[in-house]
Design an enzyme around this catalytic site. Sequence first.
Site, PDB file in Angstrom:
ATOM      1  N   PRO A  89      -7.261   2.570  -8.360  1.00 28.88           N
ATOM      2  CA  PRO A  89      -6.517   1.396  -8.629  1.00 28.88           C
ATOM      3  C   PRO A  89      -7.327   0.526  -9.957  1.00 28.88           C
ATOM      4  O   PRO A  89      -6.523  -0.223 -10.345  1.00 28.88           O
ATOM      5  CB  PRO A  89      -6.577   0.429  -7.366  1.00 28.88           C
ATOM      6  CG  PRO A  89      -7.529   1.246  -6.447  1.00 28.88           C
ATOM      7  CD  PRO A  89      -7.848   2.402  -6.835  1.00 28.88           C
ATOM      8  N   GLU A 116     -13.057   3.122   0.762  1.00 24.48           N
ATOM      9  CA  GLU A 116     -13.106   1.939  -0.260  1.00 24.48           C
ATOM     10  C   GLU A 116     -13.192   2.549  -1.766  1.00 24.48           C
ATOM     11  O   GLU A 116     -13.026   1.854  -2.785  1.00 24.48           O
ATOM     12  CB  GLU A 116     -14.272   1.094   0.062  1.00 24.48           C
ATOM     13  CG  GLU A 116     -14.260   0.293   1.323  1.00 24.48           C
ATOM     14  CD  GLU A 116     -12.992  -0.379   1.314  1.00 24.48           C
ATOM     15  OE1 GLU A 116     -12.484  -1.290   0.499  1.00 24.48           O
ATOM     16  OE2 GLU A 116     -12.212  -0.259   2.296  1.00 24.48           O
ATOM     17  N   ARG A 154       4.278  20.133 -15.955  1.00 29.48           N
ATOM     18  CA  ARG A 154       5.545  20.355 -16.101  1.00 29.48           C
ATOM     19  C   ARG A 154       5.744  20.161 -17.742  1.00 29.48           C
ATOM     20  O   ARG A 154       6.666  20.652 -18.184  1.00 29.48           O
ATOM     21  CB  ARG A 154       6.659  19.480 -15.301  1.00 29.48           C
ATOM     22  CG  ARG A 154       6.339  18.044 -15.639  1.00 29.48           C
ATOM     23  CD  ARG A 154       7.418  17.267 -14.770  1.00 29.48           C
ATOM     24  NE  ARG A 154       8.816  17.319 -15.470  1.00 29.48           N
ATOM     25  CZ  ARG A 154       9.879  18.099 -15.155  1.00 29.48           C
ATOM     26  NH1 ARG A 154       9.810  18.643 -13.943  1.00 29.48           N
ATOM     27  NH2 ARG A 154      10.872  17.915 -15.830  1.00 29.48           N
ATOM     28  N   ASP A 169      14.028  14.773 -20.250  1.00 24.95           N
ATOM     29  CA  ASP A 169      13.502  13.650 -19.094  1.00 24.95           C
ATOM     30  C   ASP A 169      13.724  12.354 -19.561  1.00 24.95           C
ATOM     31  O   ASP A 169      13.364  12.068 -20.707  1.00 24.95           O
ATOM     32  CB  ASP A 169      12.164  14.023 -18.920  1.00 24.95           C
ATOM     33  CG  ASP A 169      11.946  15.135 -17.769  1.00 24.95           C
ATOM     34  OD1 ASP A 169      13.159  15.456 -17.148  1.00 24.95           O
ATOM     35  OD2 ASP A 169      10.818  15.636 -17.520  1.00 24.95           O
TER      36      ASP A 169
HETATM   37  C1  JD8 Z   1      -7.831   6.227  -5.181  1.00 21.55           C
HETATM   38  C2  JD8 Z   1      -9.482   5.024  -2.208  1.00 21.55           C
HETATM   39  C3  JD8 Z   1      -7.908   3.158  -1.325  1.00 21.55           C
HETATM   40  C4  JD8 Z   1      -8.776   1.680  -3.055  1.00 21.55           C
HETATM   41  C5  JD8 Z   1      -9.250  -0.363  -0.944  1.00 21.55           C
HETATM   42  C6  JD8 Z   1      -7.510   0.672   0.228  1.00 21.55           C
HETATM   43  C7  JD8 Z   1      -4.313   5.485  -7.928  1.00 21.55           C
HETATM   44  N1  JD8 Z   1      -1.942   3.309  -7.969  1.00 21.55           N
HETATM   45  C8  JD8 Z   1      -2.868   3.623  -6.981  1.00 21.55           C
HETATM   46  N2  JD8 Z   1      -2.879   2.857  -5.904  1.00 21.55           N
HETATM   47  N3  JD8 Z   1      -3.872   3.198  -5.123  1.00 21.55           N
HETATM   48  C9  JD8 Z   1      -4.792   4.197  -5.568  1.00 21.55           C
HETATM   49  C10 JD8 Z   1      -5.709   4.692  -5.049  1.00 21.55           C
HETATM   50  C11 JD8 Z   1      -6.587   4.138  -3.907  1.00 21.55           C
HETATM   51  C12 JD8 Z   1      -7.471   4.533  -3.568  1.00 21.55           C
HETATM   52  C13 JD8 Z   1      -8.274   5.606  -4.009  1.00 21.55           C
HETATM   53  C14 JD8 Z   1      -6.730   5.771  -5.774  1.00 21.55           C
HETATM   54  C15 JD8 Z   1      -9.381   5.873  -3.245  1.00 21.55           C
HETATM   55  N4  JD8 Z   1      -8.113   4.136  -2.246  1.00 21.55           N
HETATM   56  C16 JD8 Z   1      -8.603   1.947  -1.689  1.00 21.55           C
HETATM   57  C17 JD8 Z   1      -9.827   0.184  -3.145  1.00 21.55           C
HETATM   58  C18 JD8 Z   1      -9.368  -0.882  -2.201  1.00 21.55           C
HETATM   59  N5  JD8 Z   1      -8.603   0.861  -0.844  1.00 21.55           N
HETATM   60  C19 JD8 Z   1      -4.217   4.394  -6.882  1.00 21.55           C
HETATM   61  N6  JD8 Z   1      -4.591   6.115  -8.634  1.00 21.55           N
END
Ligand code: JD8
Length: 267
Positions: A89, A116, A154, A169
Amino acid sequence: MRVDIVTIFPEMVRGFVREGIVARAHERGVVDLAVHDLRDFTTDRHRVVDDAPFGGGPGMVLKPEPFFRAVAHIRATRGEPSKVIVPGPQGRRFTHETAVAWSRAEHLVLLCGRYEGIDERVVEALATDEVSIGDYVLSGGELAAMVVADAVVRQVPGVVGDARSVSEDSFARPWLDYPHYTRPADWEGRRVPEVLLSGHHGQVARWRLRTALERTLDRRPDLLDGPGFPGESLPQETQAEVERVLRQIRAERLARGPERQEREQES
Ligand code: JD8
């Protein structure tokens, strides 16, 4: 192209590799995608991949060592990666432009986090790119890694049978797609728009552009006033036609009045 995905849920990713676009790319010998179980790179009896965060707080963090060992294994057996990508994120937004750019790379490695997240030293020392697929919270990196792999693969020449499907696309263009219909022409009283049955290619093309632009104005107006509009790669006459049809739709909507427009959008 080679793709390696490192995850604690290899079965989740293998389903994706067995079906659909990546499977086809594999059969055609264009893409070689391998999934690696992070636990195979632990050295302890219980194959532990996570630990509590330094500084306290909730949840667990994926330990650095299994990731370093996994990437060393990939380097030794599959060659030096062009990119090591960590979905998360905190990453820069993954877009169609990123997919096109990465489709020219020889070898991508994707490291999937859970809980996390991954120990930051893995990201610092191994990652070339950290990307987010959108502003919503996922439980881990696997779905994001599959989204990235699908979008990139793709774009590799020879993966999608009809090259037109790739160049046409939506997001290859800066507006949304037109609606699609197939037989029967009448489904329980819902008729396919008459113009599509007419055989007039010029009228069909104009109808498609118009409905595509109407939808874009309704659902994604941001695409039409973004910096990517009307798109540098489009032929001049297409650009001019798009601008003309847009002006026409806007003028019609102004003439019709805002109240009527709202009612029409609901139905
Ligand atoms: C990797 C762990 C979960 C993240 C606590 C819940 C991408 N667009 C996106 N949204 N979420 C992710 C993503 C979430 C992830 C991981 C990607 C590894 N989490 C965690 C931090 C806070 N949670 C993503 N690309």
